[in-house]
Scaffold this active site. Structure first.
Site, PDB file in Angstrom:
ATOM      1  N   TRP A 546       0.806  -1.215   0.000  1.00 35.34           N
ATOM      2  CA  TRP A 546       0.000   0.000   0.000  1.00 35.34           C
ATOM      3  C   TRP A 546       0.846   1.275   0.000  1.00 35.34           C
ATOM      4  O   TRP A 546       0.416   2.308   0.497  1.00 35.34           O
ATOM      5  CB  TRP A 546      -0.975   0.015   1.190  1.00 35.34           C
ATOM      6  CG  TRP A 546      -1.778  -1.228   1.268  1.00 35.34           C
ATOM      7  CD1 TRP A 546      -2.774  -1.625   0.416  1.00 35.34           C
ATOM      8  CD2 TRP A 546      -1.669  -2.266   2.251  1.00 35.34           C
ATOM      9  NE1 TRP A 546      -3.278  -2.837   0.811  1.00 35.34           N
ATOM     10  CE2 TRP A 546      -2.634  -3.257   1.927  1.00 35.34           C
ATOM     11  CE3 TRP A 546      -0.859  -2.437   3.378  1.00 35.34           C
ATOM     12  CZ2 TRP A 546      -2.794  -4.400   2.692  1.00 35.34           C
ATOM     13  CZ3 TRP A 546      -1.016  -3.592   4.131  1.00 35.34           C
ATOM     14  CH2 TRP A 546      -1.971  -4.555   3.791  1.00 35.34           C
ATOM     15  N   HIS A 547       2.027   1.220  -0.577  1.00 34.02           N
ATOM     16  CA  HIS A 547       2.908   2.386  -0.633  1.00 34.02           C
ATOM     17  C   HIS A 547       2.969   2.968  -2.049  1.00 34.02           C
ATOM     18  O   HIS A 547       3.981   3.542  -2.442  1.00 34.02           O
ATOM     19  CB  HIS A 547       4.314   2.024  -0.151  1.00 34.02           C
ATOM     20  CG  HIS A 547       4.364   1.579   1.275  1.00 34.02           C
ATOM     21  ND1 HIS A 547       5.499   1.038   1.859  1.00 34.02           N
ATOM     22  CD2 HIS A 547       3.417   1.608   2.253  1.00 34.02           C
ATOM     23  CE1 HIS A 547       5.239   0.741   3.123  1.00 34.02           C
ATOM     24  NE2 HIS A 547       3.992   1.073   3.382  1.00 34.02           N
TER      25      HIS A 547
END
Length: 616
Positions: A546-547
């Site tokens: 989720w970066h």
């Protein structure tokens, strides 16, 4: 202690279920779209009391917004950057903060960690997490709640390196002040349990030295990082930073869906942003305009998915692409939506013969290999097995967390078959498995950078729908090399004396790789050589952490002050502007960026005012 043989027998059942789902996904049937697996590795459960609600007098549902309003600053997106930015600017100006989601307060899906997995698996319209699947076949999530990604993530808090700060062009002393401003509210020192402590020692033993102990700083070696979970397990988010706001200086509108930015155009002049159109949850349209004043601005903080999408919907983007949707062109800007990147994550599941504490990311190995090593563990990955009480009464059914048929995190029941009866049968079957089937932890590696990039495009004109995004994982050979080197390092950690209490001696690395490869963590096909080729294992088992970032990058879409190139009175301040993910985990730096730029904008206006007075 449970023997590794018992655990192996239990894992056969789990592996069979996962293999069935993987085969189903490979057929490309519609049911694959509903797979709830984006939580993957870091979504191990933990109990915490419900957080105390916050009553912000300046926050309300957008249904109560006036039809027309005026502000000095209009910020689109009340997320990780938008909340600290709004809080800072409100000290001297009138600010409107528009958030498409609801409040995180008194919402157990956000505040209570036991709902971490099920929240990411929730596909309802009111979920704080909105799932999307990249064109690469990797399942992901974007936030839809005040506080943004800090409301749905694994909570790890760590700063970017000084080199990163200087390379970006930020002032080092000012960033440190901004980090401390954030940390005073949301960052805490976690206490390590035995599994995380063993991981810390194992990383050092494997060569990720020195042991730097606890620190927020990005330092080569092994460290314990911060957490946005306090010692009671309660989540603190970017929305908490709004406590710094001047109540009279800010209005926060919840469930406010911004449709487009309004521009003054014509006369041969540069387009000037002067307002936004947004809709409330009842579908009523509202307009917000900037007050008269040359320095008043609209600021996009809608994230790496939302900000480039909204620029395109407003007429700024690749001309041919916008014309294909009959969008009136304001500015031909081919770089909007380009440079999209998501740091690939791969992991190895390590079954444990010993009890394992519940933990999210707490320890990180910052290597010289271009990858970061982290881990998460869980006692059965869920709540303990519920037994009948002495009075013959039964407690609620056992919660299997990421394996739960109810949440479908690893989809042990295919979506089309999730009738109440099928779920009940699956839950009953799983309740008969030994606890050892769910005992262990994941050690994961995240590729820094990354070097591989992709692009984002519109699917339609609905700002609530996900755009189409391609990240091109491992398209650059350097990313693949870093993944392989990271996995090789994880193997050394697993074999270390420090970690031997939590490993089964009769499980070879090949067995662990095969076991991990069976989990349906994405929609990609598997290959027979996953355990023999780490390169293939990286490609087949790639996940998100989720970066993701990019789409409005500095130097391509915005300048060094985050002003959109080619137009006036419009900035983008969020993760979409990043050319690389900062440090091991970006949330601390994105929150810092909101504060940093808020202070900088204030100071620039104060200086301009002083200079004007001197001239007079």
């Amino acid at each position: 202690m449970v023997s590794c043989v018992q655990q192996s027998q239990s894992n056969v059942v789990t592996t069979y279920l996962c293999t069935y789902v993987l085969a189903t996904m490979a057929t490309g049937r519609p049911l694959a779209r509903a797979l709830a697996i984006c939580a993957g590795i870091a979504t191990l459960l933990c109990c915490s009391p419900q957080a105390r609600g916050v009553n912000y007098t300046f926050a309300r549902d957008a249904t109560g917004a006036p039809a027309v309003s005026y502000y000095d600053y209009i910020i689109v997106g009340g997320g990780t950057a938008g909340c600290p930015l709004a809080a800072t600017l409100s000290q001297r100006f009138r600010v409107l903060l528009l958030e498409r989601g609801g409040s995180p307060y008194d919402d157990q899906r956000v505040e209570n960690m036991t709902h971490f997995i099920s929240t990411l698996a929730d596909t309802s319209a009111g979920s704080p997490a909105q799932r999307f699947v990249s064109e690469d076949g990797v399942i992901n999530s974007r936030p839809r709640v005040l506080g943004g990604g800090s409301c749905i993530n694994a909570g790890f808090y760590t700063r970017a390196s000084d080199d990163y700060v200087l390379d970006v062009g930020w002032d080092l002393a000012a960033t440190q002040d901004a980090y401390r401003w954030v940390e005073d509210v949301v960052a805490f020192h976690p206490e390590l349990g035995p599994w995380q402590a063993a991981l810390q020692r194992g990383l050092v033993e494997a060569g990720v030295a020195p042991d730097n102990g606890f620190t927020f700083d990005h330092i080569d070696g092994t460290k314990v990082g911060g957490s946005i979970f306090d010692d009671e397990g309660r989540r603190h988010t970017a929305a908490d930073l709004l406590r710094y706001a001047r109540p009279e200086g800010v209005d926060v509108m919840l469930r406010a869906r911004v449709a487009k930015i309004l521009f003054n155009v014509g006369g041969g002049r540069r387009p000037v942003a002067h307002g936004v159109v947004f809709h409330d949850s009842d579908g009523r349209m509202h307009k917000a305009y900037l007050n008269a004043g040359r320095r008043n601005e609209i600021i996009l903080s809608a994230g790496a998915m939302g900000s480039p999408q909204l620029l395109m919907l407003s007429g700024i983007g690749p001309a041919d692409h916008l014309r294909s949707f009959n969008i009136t062109l304001v500015l031909n800007q081919p770089a909007v939506g380009q440079g999209m990147a998501d740091n690939p994550m791969n992991a190895i599941f390590v079954p444990s013969p010993s009890q394992v504490e519940v933990s999210l990311i707490q320890v990180v190995g910052i290597t010289q290999l271009g990858s970061y090593i982290e881990g998460a563990s869980g006692s059965n990955w869920a709540n303990p097995r519920h037994r009948a009480s002495g009075g013959g009464q039964h407690r609620p059914p056992r919660n299997f967390g990421m394996f739960s048929p109810q949440t479908g995190q690893l989809a042990t029941v295919p979506p089309k078959q999730r009738t109440p009866e099928a779920i009940a049968r699956a839950a009953d079957a799983m309740s008969r498995l030994d606890d050892a089937a769910f005992r262990g932890g994941f050690i994961l590696e995240k590729v820094m950078g990354p070097a591989s990039t992709g692009h984002l495009e519109l699917r339609n004109l609905n700002p609530d729908d996900n755009p189409a995004v391609t990240f091109n994982y491992f398209s650059h050979p350097e990313d693949l090399r870093r993944c392989v080197d990271g996995l090789t390092l994880i193997e050394r950690v697993i074999r270390s004396k420090s970690f031997q209490r939590f490993t089964c001696p009769d499980y070879s690395i090949e067995v662990l790789l095969n076991l991990t490869a069976e989990f349906p963590v994405n929609m990609l096909p598997r290959h027979d050589n996953d355990s023999r080729s780490l390169e293939q294992f990286c490609k087949d088992t790639v996940m998100t952490i989720w970066h993701y970032h990019g789409g409005c990058q500095v130097g391509r879409v915005v300048d060094a002050e985050y002003r959109v190139l080619g137009v006036d009175a419009l900035r983008v301040i969020d993760g979409s502007t990043l050319n690389a993910s900062p440090g091991t985990n970006p949330q601390a730096t994105v929150m810092m960026l909101g504060r940093y730029m808020g202070v900088k904008i204030q100071n620039e206006r104060l200086l301009a005012r002083r200079l004007k007075k001197r001239k007079v």
